[in-house]
Scaffold this active site. Structure first.
Site, PDB file in Angstrom:
ATOM      1  N   ARG A  37       1.236  -1.579  -0.401  1.00 16.54           N
ATOM      2  CA  ARG A  37      -0.126  -0.399   0.382  1.00 16.54           C
ATOM      3  C   ARG A  37       0.709   1.531   0.055  1.00 16.54           C
ATOM      4  O   ARG A  37       0.539   2.140  -0.747  1.00 16.54           O
ATOM      5  CB  ARG A  37      -1.308   0.120   1.109  1.00 16.54           C
ATOM      6  CG  ARG A  37      -1.938  -1.084   0.818  1.00 16.54           C
ATOM      7  CD  ARG A  37      -2.755  -1.226   2.540  1.00 16.54           C
ATOM      8  NE  ARG A  37      -3.951  -1.893   1.639  1.00 16.54           N
ATOM      9  CZ  ARG A  37      -4.700  -2.114   2.859  1.00 16.54           C
ATOM     10  NH1 ARG A  37      -4.678  -2.528   3.989  1.00 16.54           N
ATOM     11  NH2 ARG A  37      -6.041  -2.935   2.254  1.00 16.54           N
ATOM     12  N   LYS A  53     -19.855 -15.174   2.316  1.00 13.07           N
ATOM     13  CA  LYS A  53     -21.361 -14.545   2.542  1.00 13.07           C
ATOM     14  C   LYS A  53     -22.140 -14.639   1.661  1.00 13.07           C
ATOM     15  O   LYS A  53     -21.568 -13.240   1.073  1.00 13.07           O
ATOM     16  CB  LYS A  53     -20.849 -13.529   4.136  1.00 13.07           C
ATOM     17  CG  LYS A  53     -20.740 -14.389   5.035  1.00 13.07           C
ATOM     18  CD  LYS A  53     -21.163 -13.421   6.022  1.00 13.07           C
ATOM     19  CE  LYS A  53     -22.487 -13.255   6.616  1.00 13.07           C
ATOM     20  NZ  LYS A  53     -22.237 -12.234   7.461  1.00 13.07           N
ATOM     21  N   GLY A  58      -9.974  -7.799  -0.950  1.00 12.71           N
ATOM     22  CA  GLY A  58      -9.049  -7.724   0.439  1.00 12.71           C
ATOM     23  C   GLY A  58      -8.634  -9.570   0.629  1.00 12.71           C
ATOM     24  O   GLY A  58      -7.322  -9.518  -0.075  1.00 12.71           O
ATOM     25  N   GLY A 112     -12.429  -3.471   0.527  1.00  8.83           N
ATOM     26  CA  GLY A 112     -14.001  -2.648   0.733  1.00  8.83           C
ATOM     27  C   GLY A 112     -14.044  -2.093  -0.873  1.00  8.83           C
ATOM     28  O   GLY A 112     -15.539  -2.070  -0.745  1.00  8.83           O
TER      29      GLY A 112
HETATM   30  P1  ADP Z   1     -12.283 -10.787  -0.025  1.00 11.89           P
HETATM   31  O1  ADP Z   1     -12.035 -10.759   0.871  1.00 11.89           O
HETATM   32  O2  ADP Z   1     -11.896 -11.162  -1.481  1.00 11.89           O
HETATM   33  O3  ADP Z   1     -14.122  -9.876  -0.857  1.00 11.89           O
HETATM   34  P2  ADP Z   1     -14.819 -12.242   1.442  1.00 11.89           P
HETATM   35  O4  ADP Z   1     -14.414 -11.652   2.261  1.00 11.89           O
HETATM   36  O5  ADP Z   1     -16.012 -12.559   0.804  1.00 11.89           O
HETATM   37  O6  ADP Z   1     -13.909 -11.971   0.236  1.00 11.89           O
HETATM   38  O7  ADP Z   1     -14.346 -13.991   1.753  1.00 11.89           O
HETATM   39  C1  ADP Z   1     -13.043 -14.286   1.921  1.00 11.89           C
HETATM   40  C2  ADP Z   1     -13.758 -15.687   2.462  1.00 11.89           C
HETATM   41  O8  ADP Z   1     -14.136 -16.849   2.356  1.00 11.89           O
HETATM   42  C3  ADP Z   1     -11.741 -16.998   2.735  1.00 11.89           C
HETATM   43  O9  ADP Z   1     -11.521 -16.299   4.112  1.00 11.89           O
HETATM   44  C4  ADP Z   1     -12.329 -17.785   2.612  1.00 11.89           C
HETATM   45  O10 ADP Z   1     -11.674 -18.975   3.924  1.00 11.89           O
HETATM   46  C5  ADP Z   1     -13.689 -17.615   3.118  1.00 11.89           C
HETATM   47  N1  ADP Z   1     -14.523 -19.431   2.654  1.00 11.89           N
HETATM   48  C6  ADP Z   1     -14.582 -19.372   1.198  1.00 11.89           C
HETATM   49  N2  ADP Z   1     -14.621 -20.326   0.247  1.00 11.89           N
HETATM   50  C7  ADP Z   1     -15.387 -21.109   1.452  1.00 11.89           C
HETATM   51  C8  ADP Z   1     -16.704 -22.160   2.175  1.00 11.89           C
HETATM   52  N3  ADP Z   1     -16.504 -23.020   1.062  1.00 11.89           N
HETATM   53  N4  ADP Z   1     -16.663 -22.360   3.652  1.00 11.89           N
HETATM   54  C9  ADP Z   1     -16.391 -21.414   4.538  1.00 11.89           C
HETATM   55  N5  ADP Z   1     -15.891 -20.497   4.158  1.00 11.89           N
HETATM   56  C10 ADP Z   1     -15.112 -20.019   2.930  1.00 11.89           C
HETATM   57 MG    MG Z   2     -13.056  -9.703   2.817  1.00 17.44          MG
END
Ligand code: ADP
Ligand code: MG
Length: 396
Positions: free
Chosen positions: A36, A197, A351, A374
């Protein structure tokens, strides 16, 4: 972008307050990842060359509106000085007489780093009085903290009430790069959406669906879609209250002629922890007391590669498995490598997704990896970014 940028200002001799995103990981008083800080260098170096007096401010961690010694900006200042090859002055507050005094000592082309803005409750509250104090020692405000523009805080939005305000190079680059994919994608366009989620990603899916040709749904959120299709998902993470919405999205996709791609086989584990027994199974054979931890069964990976290899634009938001645990990272690593090998335009937001690209060692081979988790999510949702909206418009 109809906002003022660096070229619209004359900086010579001016005190320029720059909001950067120096929210970097620290360990034992050292910066462990300077990505960053590096991302902010083009703007900082430009201002130095233009003979501005450069005043940098950022938040760091979550001190909760009070001074937390471990979250002081000093290690960041040292890292910045190393990267710039020039002295960086440091103030122990971001407002008040000490700052005024340090600014008065600043030469043209000099750099001063202010203390963590979140040591004051007024930062997150976007308190106008606090914003005024931040702005008091400057003539111009430049925002280059893409990672913070989705938040309407005093240092991102509040200060624009008191100073002429424009965007730095990082914000310009982020908006151009994300915009090229989302607003004007070369077809075919595949959007990969994963993560934990569904409720976090529903707005992204709704905004992207009409623009893309393929929607690859993986990771934790795929479980809810699989449930909506009548599959047994055992002990997997699901959101029961999102099943109807998942069903709606799939029928909406069908009526728009879009393909929603769900995993065909998955990695299941007894427990969500390293060393747990795990195996690949076809999607209709998930054991009742196991959980899906990775969309990357061999057939799913093959299908991802087949689809992605014909796409000219790929956006990726959300890992398709619990990639933090090596045994469950296959699908996510395969996606990262497929993006890297693609000749199309490839963009990663979020992230954890950015961390996954790093883990795969391919961050240089992806067209754009966003520095704002975010903020990029909010961009993918098609929602305005308050820290960008607040900047001065270009005159028509
Ligand atoms: P980003 O930060 O890239 O937007 P998110 O914060 O939405 O991604 O989600 C990332 C998290 O989702 C990761 O830490 C990962 O461990 C979790 N994840 C991915 N697949 C699964 C799964 N099948 N069950 C539980 N957690 C999951
Ligand atoms: Mg995330």
């Amino acid at each position: 972008m109809n906002k003022k940028t660096l070229k619209d200002f004359d900086f010579a001799g001016k005190r320029v307050l720059v909001r950067v995103d120096f929210n970097v990981p620290l360990e034992g008083g050292e910066v462990t990842d300077n990505t960053r800080i590096e991302a902010a260098l083009p703007t900082i170096k430009y201002l130095i060359r233009e003979e501005a007096k450069v005043i940098l401010m950022s938040h760091l961690g979550r001190p909760g509106g009070q001074v937390v010694e471990e979250l002081r900006m000093d290690p960041v200042g040292e890292e910045l000085a190393n990267l710039l090859g020039q002295e960086v002055l440091k103030a122990d507050d971001c407002i008040g007489s000490e700052v005024a005094e340090a600014v008065s000592r600043l030469d043209k082309g000099g750099v001063l780093l202010l203390e963590n803005t979140r040591f004051h409750p007024g930062e997150k509250e976007n308190d106008p009085e606090f914003a005024k104090e931040l702005a008091q020692n400057a003539d111009i405000f430049i925002s280059d903290a893409f990672g913070a523009v989705h938040r309407a805080h005093a240092s991102t939005v509040g200060v624009t009430e008191y100073l002429p305000a424009g965007a730095g190079f990082l914000i310009q680059r982020e908006l151009n790069s994300l915009g090229k994919a989302v607003e004007n994608p070369e077809k075919p366009y595949a959007a990969i959406i994963g993560g934990a989620k569904v409720s976090d990603k529903m707005s992204v899916i709704k905004n992207i669906l009409p623009r893309c040709d393929y929607l690859l749904v993986g990771g934790g959120i795929a479980n809810t879609f699989l449930l909506a299709q009548g599959y047994e998902v055992g002990e997997s993470l699901v959101e029961e209250d999102m099943v109807d919405l998942a069903r709606e999205i799939m029928s909406e996709a069908e009526s728009q002629g879009k393909e929603v791609v769900l995993p065909i086989d998955v990695v299941v584990a007894e427990k969500l922890e390293a060393g747990s027994p795990h195996k690949s199974v076809p999607i209709d054979e998930v054991p009742a007391d196991w959980q899906i931890v990775d969309s990357g069964g061999p057939k799913s990976i093959e299908k991802y590669k087949e689809i992605l290899s014909k796409c000219k634009t790929i956006t990726w938001n959300g890992p398709v498995g619990v990639f933090e645990i090596d045994e469950f990272a296959k699908g996510t690593m395969a996606i990262a490598k497929t993006l890297a090998a693609s000749e199309g335009y490839t963009v990663v937001g979020g992230g954890e997704s950015a961390a996954a690209v790093k883990k795969a060692g391919v961050e240089k081979e992806v067209s754009h990896v966003s520095t704002g988790g975010g903020a990029s999510l909010q961009f993918f949702e098609g929602k305005p970014l308050p820290g960008v909206e607040a900047l001065d418009n270009l005159e028509e």
